[in-house]
Write an enzyme that holds these catalytic residues in place. Sequence first.
Site, PDB file in Angstrom:
ATOM      1  N   GLY A  11     -27.832 -19.311 -25.815  1.00 24.60           N
ATOM      2  CA  GLY A  11     -27.539 -19.615 -24.410  1.00 24.60           C
ATOM      3  C   GLY A  11     -28.142 -18.613 -23.439  1.00 24.60           C
ATOM      4  O   GLY A  11     -28.593 -18.989 -22.350  1.00 24.60           O
ATOM      5  N   LYS A 127     -15.377 -30.720 -30.585  1.00 25.34           N
ATOM      6  CA  LYS A 127     -16.191 -30.193 -29.476  1.00 25.34           C
ATOM      7  C   LYS A 127     -15.940 -30.980 -28.196  1.00 25.34           C
ATOM      8  O   LYS A 127     -16.310 -32.157 -28.105  1.00 25.34           O
ATOM      9  CB  LYS A 127     -17.681 -30.282 -29.819  1.00 25.34           C
ATOM     10  CG  LYS A 127     -18.072 -29.410 -30.982  1.00 25.34           C
ATOM     11  CD  LYS A 127     -19.204 -28.492 -30.595  1.00 25.34           C
ATOM     12  CE  LYS A 127     -19.499 -27.524 -31.726  1.00 25.34           C
ATOM     13  NZ  LYS A 127     -20.093 -26.296 -31.287  1.00 25.34           N
ATOM     14  N   LYS A 211     -26.746 -25.614 -33.397  1.00 19.86           N
ATOM     15  CA  LYS A 211     -28.176 -25.286 -33.322  1.00 19.86           C
ATOM     16  C   LYS A 211     -28.592 -24.244 -34.367  1.00 19.86           C
ATOM     17  O   LYS A 211     -29.734 -24.238 -34.812  1.00 19.86           O
ATOM     18  CB  LYS A 211     -28.578 -24.857 -31.904  1.00 19.86           C
ATOM     19  CG  LYS A 211     -28.123 -23.470 -31.484  1.00 19.86           C
ATOM     20  CD  LYS A 211     -29.248 -22.474 -31.470  1.00 19.86           C
ATOM     21  CE  LYS A 211     -28.863 -21.084 -31.084  1.00 19.86           C
ATOM     22  NZ  LYS A 211     -27.533 -20.576 -31.055  1.00 19.86           N
ATOM     23  N   LYS A 273     -23.963 -18.474 -37.088  1.00 15.81           N
ATOM     24  CA  LYS A 273     -25.231 -17.744 -37.251  1.00 15.81           C
ATOM     25  C   LYS A 273     -25.299 -17.116 -38.639  1.00 15.81           C
ATOM     26  O   LYS A 273     -26.317 -17.210 -39.323  1.00 15.81           O
ATOM     27  CB  LYS A 273     -25.375 -16.651 -36.188  1.00 15.81           C
ATOM     28  CG  LYS A 273     -25.479 -17.222 -34.792  1.00 15.81           C
ATOM     29  CD  LYS A 273     -25.701 -16.136 -33.768  1.00 15.81           C
ATOM     30  CE  LYS A 273     -25.255 -16.604 -32.400  1.00 15.81           C
ATOM     31  NZ  LYS A 273     -25.659 -17.966 -32.052  1.00 15.81           N
TER      32      LYS A 273
HETATM   33  P1  ADP Z   1     -25.643 -18.173 -28.702  1.00 20.65           P
HETATM   34  O1  ADP Z   1     -25.639 -18.870 -27.383  1.00 20.65           O
HETATM   35  O2  ADP Z   1     -26.788 -17.251 -28.873  1.00 20.65           O
HETATM   36  O3  ADP Z   1     -25.436 -19.095 -29.861  1.00 20.65           O
HETATM   37  P2  ADP Z   1     -22.894 -17.258 -29.009  1.00 20.65           P
HETATM   38  O4  ADP Z   1     -22.127 -16.815 -27.833  1.00 20.65           O
HETATM   39  O5  ADP Z   1     -22.581 -18.573 -29.620  1.00 20.65           O
HETATM   40  O6  ADP Z   1     -24.425 -17.139 -28.634  1.00 20.65           O
HETATM   41  O7  ADP Z   1     -22.754 -16.155 -30.177  1.00 20.65           O
HETATM   42  C1  ADP Z   1     -23.110 -14.797 -29.973  1.00 20.65           C
HETATM   43  C2  ADP Z   1     -21.881 -13.959 -29.652  1.00 20.65           C
HETATM   44  O8  ADP Z   1     -21.048 -13.825 -30.784  1.00 20.65           O
HETATM   45  C3  ADP Z   1     -22.169 -12.537 -29.287  1.00 20.65           C
HETATM   46  O9  ADP Z   1     -22.581 -12.407 -27.953  1.00 20.65           O
HETATM   47  C4  ADP Z   1     -20.824 -11.838 -29.556  1.00 20.65           C
HETATM   48  O10 ADP Z   1     -20.065 -11.727 -28.369  1.00 20.65           O
HETATM   49  C5  ADP Z   1     -20.107 -12.794 -30.484  1.00 20.65           C
HETATM   50  N1  ADP Z   1     -19.621 -12.238 -31.751  1.00 20.65           N
HETATM   51  C6  ADP Z   1     -18.533 -12.707 -32.391  1.00 20.65           C
HETATM   52  N2  ADP Z   1     -18.313 -12.056 -33.521  1.00 20.65           N
HETATM   53  C7  ADP Z   1     -19.295 -11.119 -33.639  1.00 20.65           C
HETATM   54  C8  ADP Z   1     -19.616 -10.123 -34.625  1.00 20.65           C
HETATM   55  N3  ADP Z   1     -18.864  -9.960 -35.719  1.00 20.65           N
HETATM   56  N4  ADP Z   1     -20.708  -9.351 -34.421  1.00 20.65           N
HETATM   57  C9  ADP Z   1     -21.471  -9.515 -33.317  1.00 20.65           C
HETATM   58  N5  ADP Z   1     -21.214 -10.434 -32.351  1.00 20.65           N
HETATM   59  C10 ADP Z   1     -20.140 -11.240 -32.503  1.00 20.65           C
HETATM   60 MG    MG Z   2     -23.686 -20.386 -30.120  1.00 15.77          MG
END
Ligand code: ADP
Ligand code: MG
Length: 311
Positions: A11, A127, A211, A273
């Site tokens: 995002g 969702k 994604k 992820k």
């Molecule tokens: P994207 O839009 O890139 O998919 P998300 O917001 O879905 O991003 O996921 C990334 C976020 O996950 C990070 O910004 C962080 O705040 C969060 N996060 C949750 N758990 C963890 C973790 N264990 N280590 C690092 N980040 C984490």
């Molecule tokens: Mg995400």
Amino acid sequence: MKDKIVVALGGNALGNTPEEQIQAVRHTAKPIVDLIADGHEVIIAHGNGPQVGMINLAMDVASKSSAATPEMPFPECGAMSQGYIGYHLQNAIREELLERDMQIPVATVVTQVIVDKNDSAFENPTKPVGAFYSKEEAEKLMTEKGFVMKEDAGRGYRRVVASPLPIDVAEKETIKTLVDNNQVVIAVGGGGIPVYAEGNKLIGIPAVIDKDFASAKLAEILDADYLIILTAVEQVAINFGKENEQWLSTLTISEAEKYIEEGHFAPGSMLPKVKAAISFAESKEGRKALITSLEKASAGIAGQTGTRIVK
Ligand code: ADP
Ligand code: MG
């Protein structure tokens, strides 16, 4: 060594309005073109949560108040979001390449991702998408359209859709051909438009494919060396946000699985992820996954930062 890399953008690479998106993708294009300039083959995937949400909401609201606006099915909203994001992204990458005197064509492929229409995810859609409705309106949509409507934190009722797993990419041969001809491709935007095959037809399903999972599937299909998930954090942590927080440089699959068990990764953000990284890294010997921030993509590839998930 030159690698074939699928880069999944989060995002923070895109922004929430057209103006923001134009600005954001200009910034996003730089680390992507750095990888291309280093000789890597790069395929780009991206999220679409806020964008498809905005399109779906706008169409819902407009069709409720104006006879001139038809109701827009959710898969069509996903297709619109791929076009809207791809338009900005492909132009930003094109411009960045031209500024470095690199004559490489860039294109977005409207991508459909095959799912199993019996995926257990359809039994429990989670969702939320689109507009808020009153209880009465929600009940009407449930009976008339078969939507699943759920109360959303006291703010009213919203439609919820399922998040099935990606099985295959319908346009994979097109994407492969472009990649093999050294062209830059943007694909599986928003996880792809979820479809299932019925005879010669591909039928769109109102659902959202994660994604990160779709990017891992695409990387597997293209026989990529690397899946790079670019997000808002430079590394993955255990005890994230706590005082004993620990940032990780390398994660083996078994460590990652143990940390998942222990609940270190938030569902809906870091968990998909890490799971996507595991599924790609374990799919074949030598495949690597990297989770890092947009700004650190090149340093991450060079092994200086990020979290590497290896077999
Ligand atoms: P994207 O839009 O890139 O998919 P998300 O917001 O879905 O991003 O996921 C990334 C976020 O996950 C990070 O910004 C962080 O705040 C969060 N996060 C949750 N758990 C963890 C973790 N264990 N280590 C690092 N980040 C984490
Ligand atoms: Mg995400």
